[in-house]
Structures are given as C-alpha cells and as structure tokens.
Design a protein around this motif. Structure first.
Motif, PDB file in Angstrom:
ATOM      1  N   ASP A  72      86.300 -59.017  -5.830  1.00 31.88           N
ATOM      2  CA  ASP A  72      85.646 -58.422  -6.991  1.00 31.88           C
ATOM      3  C   ASP A  72      86.628 -58.481  -8.155  1.00 31.88           C
ATOM      4  O   ASP A  72      87.830 -58.260  -7.984  1.00 31.88           O
ATOM      5  CB  ASP A  72      85.243 -56.976  -6.703  1.00 31.88           C
ATOM      6  N   ALA A  73      86.117 -58.763  -9.339  1.00 32.80           N
ATOM      7  CA  ALA A  73      86.950 -58.828 -10.536  1.00 32.80           C
ATOM      8  C   ALA A  73      87.295 -57.450 -11.088  1.00 32.80           C
ATOM      9  O   ALA A  73      88.094 -57.333 -12.014  1.00 32.80           O
ATOM     10  CB  ALA A  73      86.256 -59.654 -11.615  1.00 32.80           C
ATOM     11  N   GLY A 121      90.055 -54.578 -14.164  1.00 37.57           N
ATOM     12  CA  GLY A 121      90.197 -55.840 -14.869  1.00 37.57           C
ATOM     13  C   GLY A 121      91.094 -56.846 -14.191  1.00 37.57           C
ATOM     14  O   GLY A 121      91.349 -57.921 -14.738  1.00 37.57           O
ATOM     15  N   GLU A 122      91.574 -56.529 -12.981  1.00 35.44           N
ATOM     16  CA  GLU A 122      92.429 -57.449 -12.229  1.00 35.44           C
ATOM     17  C   GLU A 122      91.746 -57.777 -10.905  1.00 35.44           C
ATOM     18  O   GLU A 122      91.304 -56.864 -10.194  1.00 35.44           O
ATOM     19  CB  GLU A 122      93.803 -56.810 -11.978  1.00 35.44           C
ATOM     20  N   GLU A 146      90.785 -52.758   3.755  1.00 38.91           N
ATOM     21  CA  GLU A 146      92.062 -52.928   3.075  1.00 38.91           C
ATOM     22  C   GLU A 146      91.810 -53.584   1.718  1.00 38.91           C
ATOM     23  O   GLU A 146      91.152 -54.621   1.642  1.00 38.91           O
ATOM     24  CB  GLU A 146      93.010 -53.786   3.903  1.00 38.91           C
ATOM     25  N   PHE A 147      92.327 -52.971   0.668  1.00 35.33           N
ATOM     26  CA  PHE A 147      92.134 -53.464  -0.688  1.00 35.33           C
ATOM     27  C   PHE A 147      93.452 -54.033  -1.203  1.00 35.33           C
ATOM     28  O   PHE A 147      94.486 -53.348  -1.151  1.00 35.33           O
ATOM     29  CB  PHE A 147      91.650 -52.341  -1.605  1.00 35.33           C
ATOM     30  N   ARG A 148      93.396 -55.254  -1.718  1.00 32.36           N
ATOM     31  CA  ARG A 148      94.608 -55.943  -2.144  1.00 32.36           C
ATOM     32  C   ARG A 148      94.472 -56.444  -3.581  1.00 32.36           C
ATOM     33  O   ARG A 148      93.391 -56.855  -4.005  1.00 32.36           O
ATOM     34  CB  ARG A 148      94.892 -57.127  -1.218  1.00 32.36           C
ATOM     35  N   GLN A 149      95.575 -56.429  -4.290  1.00 29.38           N
ATOM     36  CA  GLN A 149      95.693 -57.043  -5.607  1.00 29.38           C
ATOM     37  C   GLN A 149      97.039 -57.743  -5.689  1.00 29.38           C
ATOM     38  O   GLN A 149      98.054 -57.192  -5.252  1.00 29.38           O
ATOM     39  CB  GLN A 149      95.571 -56.004  -6.729  1.00 29.38           C
ATOM     40  N   HIS A 150      97.038 -58.967  -6.248  1.00 30.90           N
ATOM     41  CA  HIS A 150      98.271 -59.749  -6.414  1.00 30.90           C
ATOM     42  C   HIS A 150      99.017 -59.909  -5.085  1.00 30.90           C
ATOM     43  O   HIS A 150     100.256 -59.888  -5.050  1.00 30.90           O
ATOM     44  CB  HIS A 150      99.181 -59.097  -7.469  1.00 30.90           C
ATOM     45  N   GLY A 151      98.253 -60.051  -4.001  1.00 32.96           N
ATOM     46  CA  GLY A 151      98.854 -60.275  -2.696  1.00 32.96           C
ATOM     47  C   GLY A 151      99.409 -59.039  -2.020  1.00 32.96           C
ATOM     48  O   GLY A 151      99.947 -59.128  -0.912  1.00 32.96           O
TER      49      GLY A 151
END
Length: 290
Positions: A24-25, A105-106, A135-140
């Motif tokens: 998701d964005a 926004g990421e 599990e929620f991830r952003q930027h790895g």
C-alpha cells in the motif's frame, strides 16, 4: 437419531494457509477521512507524519466481488477464514508491537500469516480461536507487528444475552483523568464501515441484527472501540511513543448508546476501557510507552 456434529478441530487439522504479501502506498486520504469521522479539528497525520497506532486498519484493504460475500456480509471463503460449516465470526481483540511507526506517503508492505488455531469450549458451545499475524514493513525494515484474535463458532448456537431495549439518555461517568465521549449513530457506523471495507450486516442492517443475530440494535464496530481507547493516548500524550498495546473486546455496544472511553497513565503505561451506563468494561486496553 441425528449424529453429533463433528468437533471444530476436525475441520482445521490440515488447514495451513500460506503467508501472503501485499502493499500500500499509504496515502493521506484515509487518515484524513477517519479524522473527519472522529470530528477532529484537522487531520491526525499528513504525508511524512507517523501513522497513529492501529490506523493501519485503514490501509491494505480488500474489496472482493459482491458475489463472494456470504449472507452475513462477510466473505464466504478467504485465505485466513477457517473451513468450518455455518461459520459465525467475532472479533475478540489483539496486540501490536511498534518498533517505529509507519509513515504516511511512503510505500509499505504487509506480510499476513496464520499464527495459531485453538479450539476451546465456551458458554455457547465449541469455539475456534484463530490468530492472524501481520508484519508491516517500510524501506526494508519491520516497523510494527500486529496479531488479531478472531473467534468462530459453527451454526446459530444459543441466543445471545443482550438487553431487550437500549437507553439512549443515560451517560456514564468517568473514572480516570483521560476520557472521551461518543454517541455513535447510524451515519457514523456507515462511514466507519466504508473506511475499513467492512460489509458485516450487524453494522448497518437493523432487521438482520435483531432477527438473525439477536441484537437489540446495530452493533458498534469492535475496531472502532479500540481506536477510541487509543484516541485517549493520542490526544492526551501526543509526545509519548507507544511501544506496545493490547486490547480485548468483552461485550458489544449498540448504536445510540452513550459511550465513554476512559483511562489514565501510570508508571510508563496506560490502562483504558470503554463504558456505557449498563456496563463498565465493554472493551479494555493496555498501552506501554517507550
């Protein structure tokens, strides 16, 4: 002579759904929409801001074809729905550990998997507890881990014990230093259902609620009760970082009733609950700060 129904455990002995990953964005729109539903003076978060705890429920939504829905509005079949006959679903609670908040926004990734399946005997008969892990991830990096406990039963079962009539005038009194009042109406439930892609008929179909489920009126969403409890933290301790939280849903609340989200901080944590004039603990939560 009719035979006894098979135990629920027999239907899930070989049920091992594989994990699924989606993305998701995290646009700012859903957060702004929930802010409006809660009558906030402005949006709780904009692009680049941390998403408040549990507001991830506004994202990673799935809109199935209408023909995929069952008579109660839920999906007939899905990866993490147990294959039990005449399935009835109840949201029981959950937990969330936050290493760092998701940021709007990421782009983000969610990995969903089956964490546990446990048959238990309840007052209304046999129940199946299913825990889904996300599990929620952003930027790895893994930012937060959430588990949701869903309870299933098979068939109609005994009639639930709920009040025959509701009092929409009585107002509960607060116990703690943090409190928030809300009197949900049909419009609020409709808007929250839309924001969370929830088509369960107990939230918008009054005849179905009364005649099929045995409730005296429309049921307030369990996730909305959890979000109201967390609003106490967001509004009263905006600078505190939530490290973990847990919540339980004990008894339903209904449209028109005066709700009170109530609680207080103590020793690096906060104890929270939802009350009505007829019940002191419809839901409860514990928040631990970093």
């Amino acid at each position: 002579m009719s035979s006894s129904p098979a135990p629920l455990a027999s239907y899930v002995e070989s049920w091992r759904p594989e994990p699924v990953t989606d993305g998701d964005a995290l646009p700012a729109g859903p957060a702004a929409a929930l802010s409006a539903v809660l009558d906030l003076p402005g949006t709780a978060a904009e692009d680049g801001d941390p998403l408040p705890p549990l507001w991830q429920w506004l994202y990673f939504l799935h809109w199935p074809p209408q023909e995929s829905l069952g008579p109660d509005g839920h999906l007939r079949d899905a990866r993490f729905l147990p294959p039990v006959p005449s399935r009835r679903r109840m949201f029981a609670g959950g937990r969330c550990t936050i290493g760092e908040p998701l940021r709007l926004g990421e782009p983000a990734e969610r990995v969903s998997s089956l964490a546990a399946v446990a048959p238990k005997q309840g007052r209304s008969g046999e129940l199946l507890f299913v825990t889904e892990r996300q599990e929620f991830r952003q930027h790895g990096r893994t930012c937060l881990v959430e588990e949701q406990d869903i309870v299933y039963r098979s068939g109609a079962g005994p009639a639930p014990r709920h009040p025959a009539a509701l009092d929409d005038s009585a107002v509960p009194e607060p116990e703690g230093s943090w409190y928030l009042r809300l009197q949900p109406d049909e419009t609020l439930l409709f808007r929250f259902s839309a924001l969370t892609a929830n088509a369960h008929r107990i939230h918008y179909d009054t005849p179905y609620c009364r005649d099929v489920e045995g409730y005296p009126g429309l049921v307030v969403h369990g996730p909305l009760l959890a979000l109201l409890m967390l609003e106490l933290v967001r509004r009263n301790a905006p600078q505190r970082q939530v490290r973990s939280l847990s919540y339980r849903l004990h008894r339903p609340t209904f449209v028109g009733e005066h709700l009170l989200a109530d609680g207080a901080p103590c020793d690096g944590q906060a104890q929270l609950h939802i009350a009505t004039p007829r019940e002191a603990r419809h839901a409860s939560a514990e928040v631990i700060f970093s």
